[in-house]
Design a protein around this motif. Structure first.
Motif, PDB file in Angstrom:
ATOM      1  N   LYS A 100      -9.247 -11.022   0.502  1.00  0.00           N
ATOM      2  CA  LYS A 100      -8.175 -11.801  -0.124  1.00  0.00           C
ATOM      3  C   LYS A 100      -8.024 -13.153   0.578  1.00  0.00           C
ATOM      4  N   ALA A 101      -7.886 -14.201  -0.218  1.00  0.00           N
ATOM      5  CA  ALA A 101      -7.665 -15.530   0.345  1.00  0.00           C
ATOM      6  C   ALA A 101      -6.201 -15.749   0.680  1.00  0.00           C
ATOM      7  N   THR A 102      -5.318 -15.043  -0.039  1.00  0.00           N
ATOM      8  CA  THR A 102      -3.879 -15.133   0.196  1.00  0.00           C
ATOM      9  C   THR A 102      -3.270 -13.727   0.126  1.00  0.00           C
ATOM     10  N   ILE A 103      -2.021 -13.618   0.598  1.00  0.00           N
ATOM     11  CA  ILE A 103      -1.327 -12.330   0.628  1.00  0.00           C
ATOM     12  C   ILE A 103      -0.113 -12.404  -0.286  1.00  0.00           C
ATOM     13  N   ASP A 104      -0.143 -11.633  -1.373  1.00  0.00           N
ATOM     14  CA  ASP A 104       1.010 -11.587  -2.266  1.00  0.00           C
ATOM     15  C   ASP A 104       1.972 -10.485  -1.821  1.00  0.00           C
ATOM     16  N   ARG A 105       3.013 -10.264  -2.597  1.00  0.00           N
ATOM     17  CA  ARG A 105       4.024  -9.274  -2.222  1.00  0.00           C
ATOM     18  C   ARG A 105       3.425  -7.884  -2.011  1.00  0.00           C
ATOM     19  N   ASP A 106       2.571  -7.462  -2.941  1.00  0.00           N
ATOM     20  CA  ASP A 106       1.983  -6.125  -2.847  1.00  0.00           C
ATOM     21  C   ASP A 106       1.123  -5.996  -1.597  1.00  0.00           C
ATOM     22  N   ALA A 107       0.325  -7.025  -1.317  1.00  0.00           N
ATOM     23  CA  ALA A 107      -0.536  -6.994  -0.135  1.00  0.00           C
ATOM     24  C   ALA A 107       0.291  -7.009   1.147  1.00  0.00           C
ATOM     25  N   LEU A 108       1.409  -7.735   1.121  1.00  0.00           N
ATOM     26  CA  LEU A 108       2.281  -7.773   2.294  1.00  0.00           C
ATOM     27  C   LEU A 108       2.850  -6.383   2.575  1.00  0.00           C
ATOM     28  N   ALA A 109       3.298  -5.703   1.525  1.00  0.00           N
ATOM     29  CA  ALA A 109       3.807  -4.343   1.683  1.00  0.00           C
ATOM     30  C   ALA A 109       2.711  -3.411   2.188  1.00  0.00           C
ATOM     31  N   ASP A 110       1.508  -3.600   1.679  1.00  0.00           N
ATOM     32  CA  ASP A 110       0.389  -2.763   2.106  1.00  0.00           C
ATOM     33  C   ASP A 110       0.018  -3.021   3.568  1.00  0.00           C
ATOM     34  N   CYS A 111       0.187  -4.270   4.017  1.00  0.00           N
ATOM     35  CA  CYS A 111      -0.065  -4.604   5.425  1.00  0.00           C
ATOM     36  C   CYS A 111       0.889  -3.843   6.343  1.00  0.00           C
ATOM     37  N   ILE A 112       2.165  -3.822   5.983  1.00  0.00           N
ATOM     38  CA  ILE A 112       3.158  -3.120   6.804  1.00  0.00           C
ATOM     39  C   ILE A 112       2.847  -1.633   6.845  1.00  0.00           C
ATOM     40  N   ALA A 113       2.513  -1.073   5.695  1.00  0.00           N
ATOM     41  CA  ALA A 113       2.185   0.352   5.637  1.00  0.00           C
ATOM     42  C   ALA A 113       0.929   0.661   6.455  1.00  0.00           C
ATOM     43  N   ALA A 114      -0.064  -0.232   6.368  1.00  0.00           N
ATOM     44  CA  ALA A 114      -1.307  -0.038   7.116  1.00  0.00           C
ATOM     45  C   ALA A 114      -1.069  -0.140   8.619  1.00  0.00           C
ATOM     46  N   MET A 115      -0.212  -1.068   9.014  1.00  0.00           N
ATOM     47  CA  MET A 115       0.120  -1.188  10.433  1.00  0.00           C
ATOM     48  C   MET A 115       0.773   0.082  10.958  1.00  0.00           C
TER      49      MET A 115
END
Length: 213
Positions: A100-115
């Motif tokens: 991904k070149a940018t992080i949208d809302r869904d990707a941001l939520a997925d980042c937190i969950a992945a962390m």
């Protein structure tokens, strides 16, 4: 917020570093009750190293490269348990946005969950054991629920922050079963876990930084 660019992500890490630096005295004081009294200093060292490394990155680096650089620099700077935990967290976040070149809302939520999942896998901790996972796991659940409701990015982060703060507060009533604090038995009661407290600091900084974008 529309989408986070890699430059925005680097600004996010700087905001986290500034917040940890401002809060390091309180975090170390919390750690002094049940640990080595160095949690705030350790986290400050880690995020200072992260931001130094990110400052040397090519401006065209993608979000995954930013997260992977953060992971490596934090791990190299911090030898305590926080190093491998946050190193794993940032690596998992990078994997969550791979390509991904940018992080949208869904990707941001997925980042937190992945962390959160990365830290749990590395530390083998569950909720109720008076660790940072008592903040991070509720935060991950809350942000995914907010995403499913269709909330915006700031509202999603706000839900994660509220859940983390509630989880951190709940550690006061818990007996520690992991780390140095587990040796204290009932003496650890009435005190917030420092790792959970720093998770709240991180999420608050993220929420405020994204709100300003």
């Amino acid at each position: 917020m529309t989408e986070l660019t890699a430059a925005n992500l680097r600004s996010l890490f700087q905001a986290i570093g500034d917040a940890i630096e401002a809060d390091k005295g309180r975090l170390s004081e919390l750690d002094g009750v049940i640990g080595d009294a160095d949690h705030g200093v350790t986290m400050s060292i880690g995020f200072t190293a992260v931001n130094e490394a990110l400052g040397k990155l090519d401006p065209g680096a993608d979000p995954t490269t930013v997260f992977n650089t953060a992971a490596k620099s934090f791990l190299n700077a911090v030898g305590a348990s926080s190093g491998p935990l946050y190193g794993t967290a940032f690596m998992r976040a990078g994997a969550a946005v791979k390509g991904k070149a940018t992080i949208d809302r869904d990707a941001l939520a997925d980042c937190i969950a992945a962390m959160a999942k990365g830290m749990q896998d590395r530390g083998k901790a569950e909720r109720g054991e008076k660790t940072m996972m008592d903040a991070w796991l509720p935060a991950a659940d809350a942000i995914q629920a907010a995403k499913a409701r269709g909330d915006g990015a700031v509202a999603c982060l706000g839900a994660a922050l509220a859940a983390a703060a509630e989880g951190a507060e709940a550690t006061k009533a818990m007996l520690a079963t992991k780390g140095r604090a587990s040796r204290l038995g009932e003496r650890a009661l009435g005190h917030i876990d420092p790792g959970a407290a720093s998770a709240v600091t991180i999420l608050k900084a993220m929420t405020e930084a994204v709100r300003k974008l």
